[in-house]
Design an enzyme around this catalytic site. Structure first.
Site, PDB file in Angstrom:
ATOM      1  N   GLY A  40       0.795  -1.239   0.000  1.00  0.00           N
ATOM      2  CA  GLY A  40       0.000   0.000   0.000  1.00  0.00           C
ATOM      3  C   GLY A  40       0.822   1.281   0.000  1.00  0.00           C
ATOM      4  O   GLY A  40       1.804   1.420  -0.720  1.00  0.00           O
ATOM      5  N   ASP A  42       2.739   2.423   2.310  1.00  0.00           N
ATOM      6  CA  ASP A  42       4.076   2.131   2.854  1.00  0.00           C
ATOM      7  C   ASP A  42       5.012   1.726   1.712  1.00  0.00           C
ATOM      8  O   ASP A  42       6.106   2.266   1.528  1.00  0.00           O
ATOM      9  CB  ASP A  42       3.936   0.975   3.858  1.00  0.00           C
ATOM     10  CG  ASP A  42       5.049   0.924   4.874  1.00  0.00           C
ATOM     11  OD1 ASP A  42       4.996   0.051   5.753  1.00  0.00           O
ATOM     12  OD2 ASP A  42       5.979   1.761   4.785  1.00  0.00           O
ATOM     13  N   SER A 127      -5.044   3.411   7.981  1.00  0.00           N
ATOM     14  CA  SER A 127      -5.726   2.201   8.495  1.00  0.00           C
ATOM     15  C   SER A 127      -6.914   1.724   7.678  1.00  0.00           C
ATOM     16  O   SER A 127      -7.509   0.690   8.027  1.00  0.00           O
ATOM     17  CB  SER A 127      -6.204   2.402   9.950  1.00  0.00           C
ATOM     18  OG  SER A 127      -5.127   2.261  10.846  1.00  0.00           O
ATOM     19  N   THR A 128      -7.272   2.440   6.592  1.00  0.00           N
ATOM     20  CA  THR A 128      -8.502   2.053   5.854  1.00  0.00           C
ATOM     21  C   THR A 128      -8.233   1.089   4.708  1.00  0.00           C
ATOM     22  O   THR A 128      -9.141   0.777   3.937  1.00  0.00           O
ATOM     23  CB  THR A 128      -9.198   3.308   5.307  1.00  0.00           C
ATOM     24  OG1 THR A 128      -8.315   3.961   4.371  1.00  0.00           O
ATOM     25  CG2 THR A 128      -9.586   4.262   6.423  1.00  0.00           C
TER      26      THR A 128
HETATM   27  N1  APR Z   1      -1.207   7.280  -2.260  1.00  0.00           N
HETATM   28  C1  APR Z   1      -2.289   7.555  -1.482  1.00  0.00           C
HETATM   29  N2  APR Z   1      -3.061   6.599  -0.912  1.00  0.00           N
HETATM   30  C2  APR Z   1      -2.731   5.315  -1.160  1.00  0.00           C
HETATM   31  C3  APR Z   1      -1.611   4.940  -1.957  1.00  0.00           C
HETATM   32  C4  APR Z   1      -0.849   5.998  -2.518  1.00  0.00           C
HETATM   33  N3  APR Z   1       0.220   5.765  -3.298  1.00  0.00           N
HETATM   34  N4  APR Z   1      -1.551   3.568  -1.984  1.00  0.00           N
HETATM   35  C5  APR Z   1      -2.589   3.121  -1.250  1.00  0.00           C
HETATM   36  N5  APR Z   1      -3.307   4.149  -0.763  1.00  0.00           N
HETATM   37  C6  APR Z   1      -4.507   4.134   0.093  1.00  0.00           C
HETATM   38  C7  APR Z   1      -5.286   2.847   0.150  1.00  0.00           C
HETATM   39  O1  APR Z   1      -6.169   2.760  -0.967  1.00  0.00           O
HETATM   40  C8  APR Z   1      -6.029   3.037   1.459  1.00  0.00           C
HETATM   41  O2  APR Z   1      -7.175   3.841   1.236  1.00  0.00           O
HETATM   42  O3  APR Z   1      -4.069   4.336   1.433  1.00  0.00           O
HETATM   43  C9  APR Z   1      -5.060   3.847   2.330  1.00  0.00           C
HETATM   44  C10 APR Z   1      -4.347   3.050   3.421  1.00  0.00           C
HETATM   45  O4  APR Z   1      -4.140   1.724   2.960  1.00  0.00           O
HETATM   46  P1  APR Z   1      -2.818   0.874   3.325  1.00  0.00           P
HETATM   47  O5  APR Z   1      -1.676   1.410   2.585  1.00  0.00           O
HETATM   48  O6  APR Z   1      -3.191  -0.558   3.173  1.00  0.00           O
HETATM   49  O7  APR Z   1      -2.547   1.206   4.885  1.00  0.00           O
HETATM   50  P2  APR Z   1      -3.239   0.634   6.204  1.00  0.00           P
HETATM   51  O8  APR Z   1      -4.665   0.236   5.982  1.00  0.00           O
HETATM   52  O9  APR Z   1      -2.924   1.661   7.244  1.00  0.00           O
HETATM   53  O10 APR Z   1      -2.424  -0.702   6.493  1.00  0.00           O
HETATM   54  C11 APR Z   1      -1.076  -0.574   6.872  1.00  0.00           C
HETATM   55  O11 APR Z   1      -0.356  -2.104   5.202  1.00  0.00           O
HETATM   56  O12 APR Z   1       1.154  -1.599   3.582  1.00  0.00           O
HETATM   57  C12 APR Z   1       1.009  -2.196   4.788  1.00  0.00           C
HETATM   58  O13 APR Z   1       3.153  -1.915   5.850  1.00  0.00           O
HETATM   59  C13 APR Z   1       1.798  -1.486   5.860  1.00  0.00           C
HETATM   60  O14 APR Z   1       1.414  -3.199   7.463  1.00  0.00           O
HETATM   61  C14 APR Z   1       1.040  -1.896   7.080  1.00  0.00           C
HETATM   62  C15 APR Z   1      -0.410  -1.907   6.608  1.00  0.00           C
END
Ligand code: APR
Length: 181
Positions: A40, A42, A127-128
């Site tokens: 995601g 990260d 977190s979504t």
């Molecule tokens: N820019 C903006 N938003 C993004 C991007 C991006 N490049 N990529 C993903 N998203 C959005 C997703 O669609 C979601 O709405 O960010 C939001 C958060 O999703 P995640 O990245 O899955 O984060 P989260 O739900 O907080 O989970 C965190 O996921 O990637 C792993 O290492 C991370 O273990 C941690 C967990």
């Protein structure tokens, strides 16, 4: 797509797009407690910023970061100056403190941005995604927490960066409700 609002002489922007492209001082990363990268947001931030971000995480934060806390590193090759890494809570039904942990992630990120005298910051929807936090509730928490504190900081601009039209519309509705009420 982006929409800007004025609130207490500051600018709030709702942006649909990739957070790694935001031209702000600080990009916030929806991290995990290990601070060793992931998928995601990260994954996108570590890819766009380069190895230097992971190296700094390992060197400065060998024990990672607790959920709801925030740590800062360089933004590497991205236009931003810094990345603030904050692990949001995994949604487990809403009865084990997830709401206050998500509030803490936003609050601690804003406080850290203020310590670094930042002028602008971009948040993803923490977190979504993988962590499964319901988007409507998360949007309400994000907007209420950030807007109720950022006028007492050095920040003059906050971006909420959404990755989908659906999320953008949900944040738009919550932002209008907050500003009008
Ligand atoms: N820019 C903006 N938003 C993004 C991007 C991006 N490049 N990529 C993903 N998203 C959005 C997703 O669609 C979601 O709405 O960010 C939001 C958060 O999703 P995640 O990245 O899955 O984060 P989260 O739900 O907080 O989970 C965190 O996921 O990637 C792993 O290492 C991370 O273990 C941690 C967990």
């Amino acid at each position: 797509m982006a929409m800007e609002f004025k609130f207490e002489e500051r600018t709030i922007a709702l942006v649909k797009g990739d957070i790694t492209k935001q031209e702000v001082d600080i990009i916030v990363n929806a991290a995990n407690p290990s601070l060793r990268g992931g998928g995601g947001v990260d994954g996108a931030i570590h890819r766009a910023g380069g190895e230097v971000i992971l190296q700094e995480c390992i060197q400065k934060y060998p024990h990672g970061c607790k959920t709801g806390e925030a740590r800062i590193t360089t933004a590497g090759k991205m236009a931003a100056k810094w990345v603030i890494h904050t692990p949001g809570p995994v949604w487990k039904g809403g009865h084990v403190g997830e709401v206050s942990l998500l509030e803490s992630s936003y609050r601690n990120s804003i406080s850290l941005a203020n310590e670094y005298k930042a002028d602008s910051i971009a948040f993803p929807s923490i977190s979504t995604g993988v962590y499964g936090f319901p988007i409507h509730l998360a949007a309400k928490i994000a907007i209420k927490t950030v807007l109720s504190m950022f006028s007492r900081t050095t920040l003059s601009r906050v971006h909420f960066v959404l990755f989908s039209e659906k999320d953008f519309q949900i944040y738009f509705k919550e932002l209008k409700n907050f500003i009008i009420n």
